[in-house]
Design a protein around this motif. Structure first.
Motif, mmCIF file in Angstrom:
data_model
loop_
_atom_site.group_PDB
_atom_site.id
_atom_site.type_symbol
_atom_site.label_atom_id
_atom_site.label_comp_id
_atom_site.label_asym_id
_atom_site.label_seq_id
_atom_site.Cartn_x
_atom_site.Cartn_y
_atom_site.Cartn_z
ATOM 1 N N SER A 151 3.925 -27.797 -83.092
ATOM 2 C CA SER A 151 3.039 -27.514 -81.952
ATOM 3 C C SER A 151 1.867 -26.646 -82.386
ATOM 4 N N ARG A 152 0.949 -26.434 -81.468
ATOM 5 C CA ARG A 152 -0.260 -25.670 -81.775
ATOM 6 C C ARG A 152 -0.635 -24.807 -80.568
ATOM 7 N N TRP A 153 -1.511 -23.852 -80.806
ATOM 8 C CA TRP A 153 -2.036 -23.020 -79.738
ATOM 9 C C TRP A 153 -3.235 -23.704 -79.089
ATOM 10 N N LEU A 154 -3.385 -23.528 -77.800
ATOM 11 C CA LEU A 154 -4.526 -24.054 -77.062
ATOM 12 C C LEU A 154 -5.620 -22.986 -77.042
ATOM 13 N N ASP A 155 -6.693 -23.238 -77.757
ATOM 14 C CA ASP A 155 -7.767 -22.244 -77.868
ATOM 15 C C ASP A 155 -8.876 -22.454 -76.842
ATOM 16 N N ALA A 156 -9.038 -23.684 -76.393
ATOM 17 C CA ALA A 156 -10.087 -23.984 -75.409
ATOM 18 C C ALA A 156 -9.745 -25.298 -74.730
ATOM 19 N N LEU A 157 -10.259 -25.481 -73.538
ATOM 20 C CA LEU A 157 -10.033 -26.727 -72.815
ATOM 21 C C LEU A 157 -11.072 -27.765 -73.215
ATOM 22 N N PRO A 158 -10.647 -29.007 -73.395
ATOM 23 C CA PRO A 158 -11.615 -30.069 -73.707
ATOM 24 C C PRO A 158 -12.416 -30.431 -72.463
ATOM 25 N N PRO A 159 -13.487 -31.176 -72.627
ATOM 26 C CA PRO A 159 -14.244 -31.653 -71.458
ATOM 27 C C PRO A 159 -13.363 -32.498 -70.551
ATOM 28 N N MET A 160 -13.642 -32.443 -69.266
ATOM 29 C CA MET A 160 -12.835 -33.211 -68.330
ATOM 30 C C MET A 160 -13.742 -33.959 -67.357
ATOM 31 N N PRO A 161 -13.285 -35.112 -66.880
ATOM 32 C CA PRO A 161 -14.094 -35.882 -65.924
ATOM 33 C C PRO A 161 -14.317 -35.110 -64.627
ATOM 34 N N ALA A 162 -15.446 -35.334 -64.016
ATOM 35 C CA ALA A 162 -15.765 -34.651 -62.762
ATOM 36 C C ALA A 162 -14.897 -35.134 -61.607
ATOM 37 N N THR A 163 -14.211 -36.254 -61.783
ATOM 38 C CA THR A 163 -13.394 -36.828 -60.707
ATOM 39 C C THR A 163 -12.051 -36.116 -60.541
ATOM 40 N N LEU A 164 -11.671 -35.245 -61.471
ATOM 41 C CA LEU A 164 -10.380 -34.571 -61.382
ATOM 42 C C LEU A 164 -10.403 -33.536 -60.261
ATOM 43 N N MET A 165 -9.234 -33.355 -59.626
ATOM 44 C CA MET A 165 -9.168 -32.458 -58.481
ATOM 45 C C MET A 165 -8.665 -31.070 -58.886
ATOM 46 N N ASN A 166 -7.445 -30.988 -59.409
ATOM 47 C CA ASN A 166 -6.857 -29.684 -59.733
ATOM 48 C C ASN A 166 -6.492 -29.538 -61.203
ATOM 49 N N ALA A 167 -6.922 -30.447 -62.055
ATOM 50 C CA ALA A 167 -6.595 -30.344 -63.479
ATOM 51 C C ALA A 167 -7.241 -29.120 -64.116
ATOM 52 N N ALA A 168 -8.467 -28.773 -63.697
ATOM 53 C CA ALA A 168 -9.181 -27.647 -64.311
ATOM 54 C C ALA A 168 -8.440 -26.319 -64.126
ATOM 55 N N PRO A 169 -8.036 -25.945 -62.897
ATOM 56 C CA PRO A 169 -7.297 -24.679 -62.766
ATOM 57 C C PRO A 169 -5.942 -24.700 -63.460
ATOM 58 N N ILE A 170 -5.284 -25.867 -63.507
ATOM 59 C CA ILE A 170 -3.995 -25.942 -64.221
ATOM 60 C C ILE A 170 -4.222 -25.756 -65.717
ATOM 61 N N GLY A 171 -5.264 -26.387 -66.251
ATOM 62 C CA GLY A 171 -5.581 -26.187 -67.658
ATOM 63 C C GLY A 171 -5.912 -24.737 -67.958
ATOM 64 N N ALA A 172 -6.665 -24.080 -67.079
ATOM 65 C CA ALA A 172 -6.988 -22.666 -67.270
ATOM 66 C C ALA A 172 -5.731 -21.803 -67.214
ATOM 67 N N GLU A 173 -4.794 -22.176 -66.346
ATOM 68 C CA GLU A 173 -3.532 -21.452 -66.249
ATOM 69 C C GLU A 173 -2.738 -21.579 -67.546
ATOM 70 N N LEU A 174 -2.699 -22.777 -68.110
ATOM 71 C CA LEU A 174 -2.044 -22.976 -69.407
ATOM 72 C C LEU A 174 -2.691 -22.111 -70.481
ATOM 73 N N LEU A 175 -4.009 -22.135 -70.528
ATOM 74 C CA LEU A 175 -4.751 -21.385 -71.536
ATOM 75 C C LEU A 175 -4.456 -19.891 -71.438
ATOM 76 N N ALA A 176 -4.375 -19.377 -70.209
ATOM 77 C CA ALA A 176 -4.145 -17.949 -70.005
ATOM 78 C C ALA A 176 -2.702 -17.542 -70.270
ATOM 79 N N ARG A 177 -1.761 -18.431 -69.983
ATOM 80 C CA ARG A 177 -0.349 -18.063 -70.020
ATOM 81 C C ARG A 177 0.346 -18.339 -71.354
ATOM 82 N N GLN A 178 -0.205 -19.232 -72.167
ATOM 83 C CA GLN A 178 0.524 -19.687 -73.348
ATOM 84 C C GLN A 178 0.892 -18.539 -74.288
ATOM 85 N N ARG A 179 -0.042 -17.641 -74.547
ATOM 86 C CA ARG A 179 0.232 -16.548 -75.483
ATOM 87 C C ARG A 179 1.043 -15.416 -74.853
#
Length: 286
Positions: A151-179
């Protein structure tokens, strides 16, 4: 195994996409309560001293086990008859697992009917068995090691389509919580969140596939998959029709639902001791 602490909420029809990973490993069958394995009489196995001694050693290891200990006994020296007795005594419990090894091989793991007592078999890339052991632990350390190594550490979120609804906050939550996973385990429950199929597809691609899968038929059917992100696990519960009931990401060293606890191991020590005494002829039997 422990019941999951969050409420299970059934999903409405069409609220989740079909899960192509359901074929990762067949889900186990119905829940079975503990049944002591049928044991032969001591007279029938009196010539299998090494196997009987090993069962006694496992009972002693379980009785002495302390958190953080890794207690392993190799089975390589046993002949086929001795190995058959060990197989008969240990049986198959509720939890099984697979781990992809660094050399291209695979580890296949089966919990015995004694909680916290695990059979660990290793195979090379050609499917030839290279190792066979029994480990007394909440869960075999190999599963944690391989999940982290692949496995690897998540250092940044990749670009995401504008059509996504709640993926962005979930990705940010992963980024903040993983470490923070070791100090503060965290659960993201998709079942209780307004997520679209596109959200789930993007998140699934973000976390990727790891090297470990753990499968349980205790408290219903449960599948725990390591992802390609360090300390991030996909934990899913199914009913008897293999319908997805609860879908989560757990950010932790390893989900608690996979672990045998100290009471489980102490109970297994007592039961293994009873089996050992039986095989030694300590009990009167007809």
């Amino acid at each position: 195994m422990k019941p999951f602490p969050l409420p299970v909420v059934a999903l409405g029809a069409g609220s989740q996409p079909e899960d192509p990973d359901l074929a990762y490993m067949p889900l186990p069958g119905e829940v079975e309560s503990f049944i002591m394995p049928a044991l032969p009489s001591s007279e029938d196995v009196s010539h299998l001293g090494r196997a009987i001694e090993l069962i006694g050693q496992l009972a002693a290891l379980a009785a002495r086990w302390q958190p953080g200990e890794r207690c392993v006994r190799e089975l390589a020296g046993l002949n086929s008859e001795e190995l058959a007795l060990v197989n008969q005594v240990l049986g198959e419990g509720e939890v099984s697992a697979k781990a992809l090894l660094a050399d291209g091989g695979e580890a296949r793991i089966q919990e015995s009917v004694f909680a916290g007592v695990w059979r660990v078999c290793r195979f090379d890339a050609n499917g030839q068995q290279t190792g066979d052991s029994v480990e007394v632990a909440p869960i075999p350390e190999l599963l944690i090691e391989r999940a982290q190594a692949a496995s690897r550490w998540l250092d940044a979120l990749p670009p995401m389509p504008a059509t996504l609804m709640n993926a962005a906050p979930i990705g940010a939550e992963l980024l903040a919580r993983q470490r923070q996973a070791l100090d503060s385990p965290h659960v993201i429950n998709f079942t209780l969140l307004p997520v679209t199929p596109d959200d789930l597809a993007w998140i699934t691609e973000l976390v990727g596939e790891g090297a470990v899968g753990i499968f349980s038929r205790g408290y219903g059917k449960c599948r725990v998959l390591a992802t390609a992100l360090t300390h991030v696990w996909r934990v899913q519960y199914f009913n008897t029709m293999n319908t997805l009931l609860l879908d989560t990401l757990e950010i932790t060293r390893i989900p608690d639902v996979t672990l045998a606890d100290g009471e489980d191991i102490a109970d297994s020590a007592e039961r293994l001791g009873e089996a050992h005494h039986w095989l030694c002829g300590a009990f009167d039997h007809v």
